[in-house]
Design a protein around this motif. Structure first.
Motif, PDB file in Angstrom:
ATOM      1  N   LEU A   1      -1.579  -1.697  12.693  1.00  0.00           N
ATOM      2  CA  LEU A   1      -1.045  -0.337  12.619  1.00  0.00           C
ATOM      3  C   LEU A   1      -2.140   0.657  12.989  1.00  0.00           C
ATOM      4  CD1 LEU A   1       0.999  -0.525   9.300  1.00  0.00           C
ATOM      5  CD2 LEU A   1       1.817  -0.767  11.633  1.00  0.00           C
ATOM      6  N   LEU A   2      -1.781   1.601  13.827  1.00  0.00           N
ATOM      7  CA  LEU A   2      -2.701   2.647  14.271  1.00  0.00           C
ATOM      8  C   LEU A   2      -2.092   4.004  13.975  1.00  0.00           C
ATOM      9  CD1 LEU A   2      -3.399   1.224  17.833  1.00  0.00           C
ATOM     10  CD2 LEU A   2      -4.884   0.996  15.846  1.00  0.00           C
ATOM     11  N   TYR A   3      -2.920   4.966  13.657  1.00  0.00           N
ATOM     12  CA  TYR A   3      -2.482   6.346  13.446  1.00  0.00           C
ATOM     13  C   TYR A   3      -3.222   7.186  14.467  1.00  0.00           C
ATOM     14  CZ  TYR A   3      -1.213  10.604  10.877  1.00  0.00           C
ATOM     15  OH  TYR A   3      -0.712  11.823  10.499  1.00  0.00           O
ATOM     16  N   GLU A   4      -2.519   7.529  15.539  1.00  0.00           N
ATOM     17  CA  GLU A   4      -3.164   8.210  16.652  1.00  0.00           C
ATOM     18  C   GLU A   4      -2.266   9.290  17.224  1.00  0.00           C
ATOM     19  OE1 GLU A   4      -4.286   5.503  19.732  1.00  0.00           O
ATOM     20  OE2 GLU A   4      -5.756   4.477  18.487  1.00  0.00           O
ATOM     21  N   GLU A   5      -2.887  10.137  18.033  1.00  0.00           N
ATOM     22  CA  GLU A   5      -2.135  11.103  18.816  1.00  0.00           C
ATOM     23  C   GLU A   5      -1.262  10.327  19.796  1.00  0.00           C
ATOM     24  OE1 GLU A   5      -2.069  14.437  18.607  1.00  0.00           O
ATOM     25  OE2 GLU A   5      -3.574  14.545  17.016  1.00  0.00           O
TER      26      GLU A   5
ATOM     27  N   VAL B   1       7.826   1.507   4.540  1.00  0.00           N
ATOM     28  CA  VAL B   1       7.621   0.682   5.729  1.00  0.00           C
ATOM     29  C   VAL B   1       8.163  -0.705   5.381  1.00  0.00           C
ATOM     30  CG1 VAL B   1       5.254   0.086   5.033  1.00  0.00           C
ATOM     31  CG2 VAL B   1       5.924  -0.193   7.410  1.00  0.00           C
ATOM     32  N   PHE B   2       8.739  -1.364   6.375  1.00  0.00           N
ATOM     33  CA  PHE B   2       9.386  -2.654   6.143  1.00  0.00           C
ATOM     34  C   PHE B   2       8.930  -3.634   7.214  1.00  0.00           C
ATOM     35  CE2 PHE B   2      12.001   0.884   4.896  1.00  0.00           C
ATOM     36  CZ  PHE B   2      12.336   0.585   3.590  1.00  0.00           C
ATOM     37  N   VAL B   3       8.404  -4.783   6.797  1.00  0.00           N
ATOM     38  CA  VAL B   3       8.001  -5.807   7.756  1.00  0.00           C
ATOM     39  C   VAL B   3       9.176  -6.756   7.927  1.00  0.00           C
ATOM     40  CG1 VAL B   3       6.393  -7.674   8.276  1.00  0.00           C
ATOM     41  CG2 VAL B   3       5.582  -5.600   7.123  1.00  0.00           C
ATOM     42  N   GLU B   4       9.655  -6.850   9.146  1.00  0.00           N
ATOM     43  CA  GLU B   4      10.793  -7.714   9.457  1.00  0.00           C
ATOM     44  C   GLU B   4      10.371  -8.777  10.457  1.00  0.00           C
ATOM     45  OE1 GLU B   4      13.540  -7.524   7.832  1.00  0.00           O
ATOM     46  OE2 GLU B   4      13.285  -5.579   6.894  1.00  0.00           O
TER      47      GLU B   4
ATOM     48  N   ALA C   1      -1.303   5.373   4.153  1.00  0.00           N
ATOM     49  CA  ALA C   1      -1.761   4.230   3.361  1.00  0.00           C
ATOM     50  C   ALA C   1      -1.497   2.899   4.054  1.00  0.00           C
ATOM     51  CB  ALA C   1      -1.096   4.245   1.981  1.00  0.00           C
ATOM     52  N   CYS C   2      -0.357   2.776   4.719  1.00  0.00           N
ATOM     53  CA  CYS C   2      -0.029   1.519   5.401  1.00  0.00           C
ATOM     54  C   CYS C   2      -1.047   1.207   6.494  1.00  0.00           C
ATOM     55  CB  CYS C   2       1.383   1.557   5.977  1.00  0.00           C
ATOM     56  SG  CYS C   2       1.671   2.877   7.185  1.00  0.00           S
ATOM     57  N   VAL C   3      -1.440   2.228   7.241  1.00  0.00           N
ATOM     58  CA  VAL C   3      -2.408   2.058   8.326  1.00  0.00           C
ATOM     59  C   VAL C   3      -3.773   1.686   7.752  1.00  0.00           C
ATOM     60  CG1 VAL C   3      -3.615   3.220  10.218  1.00  0.00           C
ATOM     61  CG2 VAL C   3      -1.173   3.647   9.844  1.00  0.00           C
ATOM     62  N   ALA C   4      -4.205   2.420   6.737  1.00  0.00           N
ATOM     63  CA  ALA C   4      -5.517   2.168   6.132  1.00  0.00           C
ATOM     64  C   ALA C   4      -5.610   0.771   5.522  1.00  0.00           C
ATOM     65  CB  ALA C   4      -5.806   3.225   5.067  1.00  0.00           C
TER      66      ALA C   4
ATOM     67  N   ALA D   1       0.834  -1.214   0.000  1.00  0.00           N
ATOM     68  CA  ALA D   1       0.000   0.000   0.000  1.00  0.00           C
ATOM     69  C   ALA D   1       0.861   1.253   0.000  1.00  0.00           C
ATOM     70  CB  ALA D   1      -0.926  -0.012   1.213  1.00  0.00           C
ATOM     71  N   CYS D   2       1.961   1.215   0.719  1.00  0.00           N
ATOM     72  CA  CYS D   2       2.876   2.352   0.771  1.00  0.00           C
ATOM     73  C   CYS D   2       3.491   2.619  -0.599  1.00  0.00           C
ATOM     74  CB  CYS D   2       3.962   2.089   1.809  1.00  0.00           C
ATOM     75  SG  CYS D   2       5.154   3.431   1.974  1.00  0.00           S
ATOM     76  N   ALA D   3       3.968   1.579  -1.251  1.00  0.00           N
ATOM     77  CA  ALA D   3       4.584   1.740  -2.581  1.00  0.00           C
ATOM     78  C   ALA D   3       3.569   2.271  -3.585  1.00  0.00           C
ATOM     79  CB  ALA D   3       5.174   0.417  -3.057  1.00  0.00           C
TER      80      ALA D   3
END
Length: 162
Positions: free
Chosen positions: A139-143, A45-48, A129-132, A20-22
């Motif tokens: 993955l969360l996009y938060e304060e 973003v990289f999944v390891e 995009a990665c979070v969505a 999604a990021c790419a």
């Protein structure tokens, strides 16, 4: 200030976030067309995996960002609105100093253009995009404060036996 957080226990290493990021950073913004673009779209973003554990790794937009301090051309800077570390490709000279000093190893090299590539939190989107795209909501996009408070509450609940 919002940031990306990981719930590692939910990550299955499907790498949907990478894809999604790419695609988000491609010209076509299309999963079928973007692989044929030049320059080739790159994920930030990289999944390891290590010892059977999986974790997405991405730019932490450090408060004391070593990449910004090391950037000799001034291409890396802190966005005044989001406080995120951003890259101005028009100023990047491809010296890779930022790559060498990044403690997380998440600054990539767009070799076709000779430019540094890093997470920009997908400006213009409600969530990166990665979070969505994450199917397990790992993955969360938060304060920062909201995420920290939720972690403390979950810990307190677990300790209290509830």
């Amino acid at each position: 200030m919002k940031r990306i957080f990981v719930r590692a226990d939910l990550c299955t290493a499907c790498k949907t976030c990478e894809l999604a990021c790419a695609v988000e950073h491609s010209q076509a913004k299309n999963i079928f067309l973007s692989p044929f673009e030049s320059p080739h779209p790159m994920n930030r973003v990289f999944v390891e995996a290590s010892d059977g554990r999986k974790i997405p790794i991405f730019c932490r937009h450090c408060d004391d960002a070593p990449c910004v301090a090391a950037c000799i051309s001034g291409a890396l800077f802190r966005d005044p609105a989001t406080d995120a570390v951003m890259c101005d490709w028009s100023r990047c000279i491809g010296c890779w100093t930022c790559v060498m000093v990044c403690p997380y190893g998440v600054i990539g090299r767009q070799l076709e253009l000779g430019k540094a590539v890093k997470c920009d939190l997908c400006p213009g989107r409600e969530a990166p995009a990665c979070v969505a795209a994450c199917p397990t909501k790992a993955l969360l996009y938060e304060e920062v404060e909201t995420f920290s408070k939720e972690k403390r509450l979950a810990f307190a609940t677990a300790v209290a036996g509830g």
